[in-house]
Design a protein around this motif. Sequence first.
Motif, PDB file in Angstrom:
ATOM      1  N   MET A  12       0.858  -1.186   0.000  1.00 51.62           N
ATOM      2  CA  MET A  12       0.000   0.000   0.000  1.00 51.62           C
ATOM      3  C   MET A  12       0.894   1.236   0.000  1.00 51.62           C
ATOM      4  N   SER A  13       0.298   2.369  -0.289  1.00 52.02           N
ATOM      5  CA  SER A  13       1.058   3.615  -0.265  1.00 52.02           C
ATOM      6  C   SER A  13       1.350   4.026   1.178  1.00 52.02           C
ATOM      7  N   ARG A  14       2.286   4.937   1.339  1.00 59.16           N
ATOM      8  CA  ARG A  14       2.619   5.444   2.674  1.00 59.16           C
ATOM      9  C   ARG A  14       1.404   6.100   3.318  1.00 59.16           C
ATOM     10  N   ASP A  15       0.637   6.885   2.536  1.00 55.96           N
ATOM     11  CA  ASP A  15      -0.548   7.550   3.086  1.00 55.96           C
ATOM     12  C   ASP A  15      -1.574   6.546   3.610  1.00 55.96           C
ATOM     13  N   VAL A  16      -1.788   5.470   2.868  1.00 56.39           N
ATOM     14  CA  VAL A  16      -2.745   4.447   3.302  1.00 56.39           C
ATOM     15  C   VAL A  16      -2.223   3.747   4.559  1.00 56.39           C
ATOM     16  N   LEU A  17      -0.937   3.430   4.587  1.00 62.67           N
ATOM     17  CA  LEU A  17      -0.357   2.794   5.773  1.00 62.67           C
ATOM     18  C   LEU A  17      -0.522   3.677   7.002  1.00 62.67           C
ATOM     19  N   VAL A  18      -0.227   4.963   6.873  1.00 60.77           N
ATOM     20  CA  VAL A  18      -0.368   5.896   7.993  1.00 60.77           C
ATOM     21  C   VAL A  18      -1.815   5.932   8.474  1.00 60.77           C
ATOM     22  N   SER A  19      -2.738   5.998   7.537  1.00 60.56           N
ATOM     23  CA  SER A  19      -4.159   6.029   7.898  1.00 60.56           C
ATOM     24  C   SER A  19      -4.569   4.760   8.645  1.00 60.56           C
ATOM     25  N   ARG A  20      -4.127   3.616   8.163  1.00 57.27           N
ATOM     26  CA  ARG A  20      -4.480   2.350   8.815  1.00 57.27           C
ATOM     27  C   ARG A  20      -3.856   2.236  10.202  1.00 57.27           C
ATOM     28  N   LEU A  24      -5.810   1.798  13.717  1.00 60.97           N
ATOM     29  CA  LEU A  24      -5.456   0.759  14.681  1.00 60.97           C
ATOM     30  C   LEU A  24      -5.225   1.361  16.060  1.00 60.97           C
ATOM     31  N   ALA A  25      -4.445   2.439  16.120  1.00 62.68           N
ATOM     32  CA  ALA A  25      -4.168   3.084  17.410  1.00 62.68           C
ATOM     33  C   ALA A  25      -5.461   3.582  18.057  1.00 62.68           C
ATOM     34  N   ASP A  26      -6.345   4.193  17.264  1.00 66.25           N
ATOM     35  CA  ASP A  26      -7.630   4.671  17.791  1.00 66.25           C
ATOM     36  C   ASP A  26      -8.461   3.512  18.334  1.00 66.25           C
ATOM     37  N   LYS A  30      -9.665   2.889  22.285  1.00 67.34           N
ATOM     38  CA  LYS A  30     -11.090   2.845  22.641  1.00 67.34           C
ATOM     39  C   LYS A  30     -11.559   1.431  22.981  1.00 67.34           C
ATOM     40  N   LEU A  31     -10.635   0.518  23.187  1.00 68.75           N
ATOM     41  CA  LEU A  31     -10.998  -0.872  23.432  1.00 68.75           C
ATOM     42  C   LEU A  31     -11.962  -1.024  24.600  1.00 68.75           C
ATOM     43  N   HIS A  32     -11.822  -0.188  25.614  1.00 67.01           N
ATOM     44  CA  HIS A  32     -12.702  -0.270  26.778  1.00 67.01           C
ATOM     45  C   HIS A  32     -14.159   0.032  26.407  1.00 67.01           C
ATOM     46  N   GLU A  33     -14.394   0.694  25.266  1.00 63.30           N
ATOM     47  CA  GLU A  33     -15.749   1.025  24.837  1.00 63.30           C
ATOM     48  C   GLU A  33     -16.430  -0.124  24.077  1.00 63.30           C
ATOM     49  N   TYR A  34     -15.654  -1.116  23.672  1.00 66.95           N
ATOM     50  CA  TYR A  34     -16.191  -2.210  22.877  1.00 66.95           C
ATOM     51  C   TYR A  34     -17.153  -3.052  23.706  1.00 66.95           C
TER      52      TYR A  34
END
Length: 115
Positions: A12-20, A24-26, A30-34
């Motif tokens: 994937m492009s760098r922009d797509v990797l950064v977005s993904r 993932l970090a988000d 927010k795992l406690h909200e799941y």
Amino acid sequence: MKESCFHAWFGMSRDVLVSRLRTLADDLEKLHEYDAGNTQPLVTINEWALAKRAVPCLIGIPTGHPKIEDGHALFSSSLFYLDEDRGIARSFSRWYRLGTRVDPEFWNKKYAGQS
């Protein structure tokens, strides 16, 4: 790292990797909200097991690593950025300053037959 290298290494492009990675970090933050009743589309995986797969990384002799003694070889965590022109790399864990480079075959020969 040139954009073509990013695509070749990560598919994937760098922009797509950064977005993904941000997503993932988000999600992890927010795992406690799941809760099991949420409306997110989830994929069910049956007959699953933990496995390993190859990911880009660095191998080399570090100097100043917080956990590995100088002079001992290391495999970095997953590599996310490599810029040979600037002499820097970023793994999942930390930044690296790139020193001397060797051909990967150097390490294959150095550790051939060792378990």
